[in-house]
Write a protein that holds these residues in place. Structure first.
Motif, short mmCIF file in Angstrom:
data_model
loop_
_atom_site.label_atom_id
_atom_site.label_comp_id
_atom_site.label_asym_id
_atom_site.label_seq_id
_atom_site.Cartn_x
_atom_site.Cartn_y
_atom_site.Cartn_z
N SER A 103 -13.79 -2.94 11.59
CA SER A 103 -13.45 -4.00 12.54
C SER A 103 -11.99 -4.41 12.43
O SER A 103 -11.55 -5.35 13.08
N VAL A 104 -11.23 -3.70 11.56
CA VAL A 104 -9.82 -4.05 11.36
C VAL A 104 -8.95 -2.95 11.96
O VAL A 104 -9.05 -1.78 11.56
N PHE A 105 -8.10 -3.31 12.91
CA PHE A 105 -7.18 -2.31 13.45
C PHE A 105 -5.84 -2.43 12.76
O PHE A 105 -5.16 -3.45 12.85
N ARG A 126 -0.64 1.03 3.18
CA ARG A 126 -0.98 0.95 1.75
C ARG A 126 -1.80 -0.32 1.48
O ARG A 126 -2.83 -0.28 0.81
N PHE A 127 -1.34 -1.43 2.04
CA PHE A 127 -2.02 -2.71 1.82
C PHE A 127 -3.46 -2.66 2.34
O PHE A 127 -4.41 -3.04 1.65
N GLY A 132 -9.68 -1.66 1.51
CA GLY A 132 -10.90 -0.94 1.88
C GLY A 132 -10.78 -0.09 3.12
O GLY A 132 -11.76 0.51 3.56
N GLY A 133 -9.60 -0.05 3.72
CA GLY A 133 -9.38 0.84 4.86
C GLY A 133 -9.33 0.09 6.18
O GLY A 133 -9.47 -1.13 6.24
N TYR A 134 -9.13 0.85 7.26
CA TYR A 134 -8.90 0.26 8.58
C TYR A 134 -9.02 1.35 9.63
O TYR A 134 -9.01 2.54 9.31
N VAL A 135 -9.13 0.93 10.87
CA VAL A 135 -9.09 1.88 11.98
C VAL A 135 -7.64 2.25 12.21
O VAL A 135 -6.79 1.38 12.38
N PRO A 379 -10.34 5.40 3.54
CA PRO A 379 -11.69 5.96 3.49
C PRO A 379 -12.36 5.99 4.87
O PRO A 379 -13.39 6.64 5.04
N MET A 380 -11.76 5.31 5.84
CA MET A 380 -12.39 5.22 7.17
C MET A 380 -12.04 6.44 8.01
O MET A 380 -10.89 6.86 8.06
#
Ligand SMILES: Nc1nc2c(c(=O)[nH]1)N[C@H]1C(S)=C(S)[C@@H](COP(=O)(O)OP(=O)(O)OC[C@H]3O[C@@H](n4cnc5c(=O)[nH]c(N)nc54)[C@H](O)[C@@H]3O)O[C@H]1N2
Ligand SMILES: Nc1nc2c(c(=O)[nH]1)N[C@H]1C(S)=C(S)[C@@H](COP(=O)(O)OP(=O)(O)OC[C@H]3O[C@@H](n4cnc5c(=O)[nH]c(N)nc54)[C@H](O)[C@@H]3O)O[C@H]1N2
Ligand SMILES: [Mo]
Length: 788
Positions: A103-105, A126-127, A132-135, A379-380
């Protein structure tokens, strides 16, 4: 008075000092043609457009039901860094815990600034990976279509053609340079990461002195260095593929094509020829056919085909051609045309994509790796092609096609941007405004109050490169530069690294993000990658402190061995291309197998969508929305040089005198450009350097709406993306099509509103109290100093 200190930018190396309170900039002494864009830098230190303190949108703090609708028109309040960090950390925690990383772009497309460590894109990715990752987003606005089609035809983007044709070879051997989209000298002013020597003029001049001829195919006369007397073929925008087919048809019917090369080095030519000769659809793609579409007469096309076949010919295709409807086609067809001439892999001949669009393309490669910050692994799996951002926000769960895949848009709750300006770069801004009303939260790091910052909920003031130490280095540029801090941070601005480190600390992720290093320690650490490679190769390899004191270091380059194209030509069996057939794919079974109606197995002519859906009848003029000569994109639009080119505070639009007089428009008038999507006010510049029927308005004027509450607003400053169409090139690449729009123009009769976009913002009072009382029951827990 300070001493001059070295620094660097995307538009050139320079040194700077504070003189009489103002930043004074001097180009690097070895740069033969320094860029005038350096003239934008002084304003960085004192412009009211700079963001002074963290700011939060009032409606976001108040959280009423419709607050996201007020984005872009709401008030901001200023808060302390402590509160801002706490707000961002709490919101990230909430979103990650409730909705997860999908849900994070964090695509955060944008050019950021030069500098290997403080590179905003590297920092944000990097942040977000630590969290935990992002789109993510893939490909670029620059080259969305080419990045997908070239791998099907030649092999990896940026390997075959962009590594095979060098400026040295052009100076040495090219006899005829045929530049589709021209080779605007203004564009070679810049290169991502830096450019220490601007040499394109000299090299082309050298080729010219040897007798090379230049043909610039473009709607604009000045898309090629005019001092080299190029022959200008004024082409109707969006019709280059028809012209290329007319040239190819002439080669075949006059027996000028190279059978042996086509047989040895390509696959699928026969299928393509069937189409070319009209055996498939009854329409031969002759020079006469082409002339009726592209506006260049048939005799000229036939003569050009003969010249191309009888000279050492280099075909270049610019980025701009593929930033348009069906943009895959001109790139593919340019390669096919070069293959038919049989010159791919010959010194100074063949094909090169986007040569000259960035100053370092065509220079020799570096022999050592550059300092590079580890962004960690995302990881996404979720991604979008970068230009599909508004589609994604407007249509969560919606299906889209991309390069043989059928994918769905994620449901985005939080958008985080650092180092890019979507309200500059994205098409159809009114649609983007609607899309930006969808997420729950938008966080932006910016140095200035761009329209993207104004459409965010939390705005964190970032330093510019001038306010920090960094290492300047770029692809194919042999000069590594100690970019030394030239001015103090403006207001409370912090480096992106420090901002992320502070938030990471609130989230218990400080060690993972910083690895315990200060900025200075990072510079020394990253520098070691390059230093150890230099040492291993037996070159001068000073330690970090010595490099820093010297201020610059010359890096070794690789020998020009003709690149993969020469090796392939010499022996296609021994040095095959990394395509399915090992050859140049004039016909691609892979692309054909996707079954798309808008990009098929071989290059084809597709008229632009505006020609087939009636828009062209309503809006008869083509608007070329190209890169600005007076700045890099929207960066430093508030700078002195950029502002000196405005007409009555507005971006200039070039209009052919015939088109102007027909509409009663005079030099210097404020005019309104409009179509069904929107409108903008610009200043009229009458010029015979644009062909009749074509207007030219560069990108980059900061979007300023006349009515932020209106669904369809006018930009009073002249951002062309209020007019462009937000649609992908095709199902194959989904690239941006922002280069060309259909418009009408009229004199603006009313009293034009003042442009205020570079002026200081007025804040609502009581920010800190509001932030604490409205958003949270209690004051955020103090964590001591989170400033690193
Ligand atoms: N219609 C149309 N649209 C186009 C194009 C076109 O031809 N026609 N061209 C397209 C192309 S090719 C491109 S590449 C894009 C460019 O689009 P962008 O790359 O988004 O444009 P920039 O203006 O370079 O935006 C960079 C932003 O980052 C900010 N910034 C710089 N350094 C830093 C930093 O260190 N930290 C932080 N936090 N921020 C920083 C700058 O202030 C600026 O606002 O535009 C595209 N849009
Ligand atoms: N000064 C400066 N230089 C830049 C940039 C900048 O912002 N400022 N941006 C950099 C970036 S990120 C990129 S990607 C490159 C972009 O490189 P390009 O995309 O190649 O650059 P543009 O200036 O957008 O377009 C080049 C020319 O193509 C012509 N053109 C437009 N449509 C057509 C058409 O249908 N047919 C033909 N034959 N010609 C057409 C236009 O007249 C235009 O001037 O430039 C880089 N260089
Ligand atoms: Mo670009």
């Amino acid at each position: 008075m300070d001493l001059f200190k070295p620094h660097s930018s995307h538009w050139g190396a320079f040194s700077g000092r504070i003189n009489d309170g103002r930043l004074e900039v001097r180009p690097h002494d070895k740069d033969p043609y320094p860029s005038p864009l350096l003239g934008n830098l002084s304003a960085v230190a004192d412009s009211p457009a700079r963001i002074q303190r963290p700011a939060v949108r009032r409606g976001w703090l108040e959280q009423d039901r419709t607050h996201t609708q007020r984005r872009g028109g709401d008030e901001f309040v200023e808060v302390s860094w402590e509160t801002a960090e706490a707000l961002v950390a709490a919101e990230l925690r909430r979103i990650y815990e409730t909705h997860g990383p999908s849900s994070v772009f964090g695509g955060s497309y944008g050019w950021s600034s030069a500098g290997r460590f403080h590179h905003a894109q590297s920092q944000i990715h990097r942040f977000l990976n630590v969290l935990g990752g992002y789109v993510r987003s893939v490909n670029t606005y620059s080259s969305g279509a080419a990045m997908v089609i070239i791998p099907h035809v030649l092999g990896p983007y940026d390997s075959f053609d962009r590594k095979s044709v060098t400026w040295d070879a052009i100076e040495r051997s090219t006899e005829l340079l045929v530049a589709f989209g021209g080779m605007a000298i203004k564009n070679a002013d810049v290169h991502g990461g830096g450019i220490s020597k601007h040499t394109v003029r000299q090299t082309l001049g050298g080729a010219g002195k040897r007798g090379a001829r230049f043909i610039s195919i473009s709607p604009l006369r000045d898309d090629f260095a005019t001092e080299l007397s190029p022959e200008w073929l004024a082409v109707k925008p969006g019709t280059d593929v028809a012209l290329m087919l007319g040239l190819a048809y002439t080669l075949v019917t006059e027996g000028l094509h190279d059978h042996a090369f086509l047989r040895r080095c390509t696959i699928g030519y026969d299928t393509f020829e069937t189409y070319l000769l009209g055996r498939e659809d009854g329409r031969p793609k002759s020079a006469d056919w082409a002339a009726s579409i592209c506006g260049i007469d048939a005799e000229t096309i036939r003569a050009l085909a003969w010249r191309m076949a009888s000279n050492r010919t280099l075909i270049t295709v610019s980025h701009s051609l593929q930033r348009a409807d069906f943009g895959e086609q001109p790139v593919w067809m340019g390669i096919v045309l070069a293959a038919m001439l049989g010159q791919i892999g010959l010194d100074g001949g063949g094909f090169s994509y986007s040569l000259g669009a960035l100053g370092n393309i065509g220079k020799t490669l570096l022999a050592v790796p550059l300092p590079t910050l580890n962004q960690f692994k995302n990881p996404m799996a979720d991604y979008i092609p970068c230009a599909r951002i508004a589609d994604m926000l407007l249509d969560p769960g919606g299906e889209f096609h991309y390069n043989g895949h059928s994918l769905r848009y994620p449901d985005i709750r939080l958008v985080y941007w650092a180092g890019g300006n979507p309200f500059h770069h994205h098409q159809d801004i009114n649609r983007l405004r609607a899309a930006f009303k969808r997420p729950e939260t938008i966080i932006v790091h910016e140095s200035a109050w761009t329209s993207t910052a104004r459409h965010a909920d939390i705005v964190l003031p970032a330093t510019t490169t001038l306010e920090r130490d960094d290492i300047g280095a770029a692809d194919r540029d042999p000069l590594m530069i100690a970019m030394k801090r030239l001015i103090d941070p403006v207001g409370a601005a912090r480096d992106d690294y420090d901002i992320f480190a502070g938030i990471a600390q609130q989230l218990g992720k400080s060690d993972a993000f910083t690895e315990g290093r200060s900025s200075r320690e990072w510079l020394a650490f990253l520098y070691e990658t390059t230093r150890s490679a230099l040492e291993a190769q037996g070159h001068d390899a000073p330690d970090f402190e010595t490099f820093w004191q010297r201020g610059e270091l010359v890096l070794p380059t690789k020998a020009d061995d003709g690149g993969p194209a020469q090796a392939f030509r010499a022996d296609p069996e021994a040095a095959p291309l990394p395509t399915p057939s090992g050859k140049i794919e004039i016909f691609s079974s892979t692309v054909e197998s996707f079954g798309y109606d808008d990009c098929k197995g071989h290059p084809r002519w597709f008229p632009a969508r505006s020609e087939t859906d009636g828009e062209a009848n309503l809006y008869p003029l083509h608007l070329v929305c190209n890169q600005p000569r007076q700045r890099l994109h929207s960066q430093l639009d508030y700078g002195d040089y950029s502002r000196s080119t405005k007409i009555k505070e507005r971006e200039p639009v070039r209009i052919h005198p015939e088109d102007a007089s027909r509409r009663g428009i005079s030099q210097g008038d404020i005019v309104r450009l409009f179509n069904a999507r929107g409108s903008c006010l610009v200043g009229a510049l009458l010029s015979e350097d644009v062909m009749p029927g074509v207007l030219q308005l560069s990108t980059g004027a900061w979007f300023e709406p006349d009515d932020p509450a209106a669904k369809r607003t006018m930009c009073i400053h002249g951002n062309p993306n209020i007019l462009t169409r937000d649609i992908g090139t095709s199902k194959l690449a989904q690239g941006s099509t922002g280069q060309i729009a259909r418009v009408e123009v009229e004199r603006y009769a009313g009293e034009p509103p003042r442009v205020t976009i570079f002026e200081a913002i007025t804040f609502a009072p009581g920010g800190e109290e509001l932030a604490v009382s409205r958003r949270y029951a209690s004051k955020p827990a103090s964590t001591g100093s989170s400033r690193r």
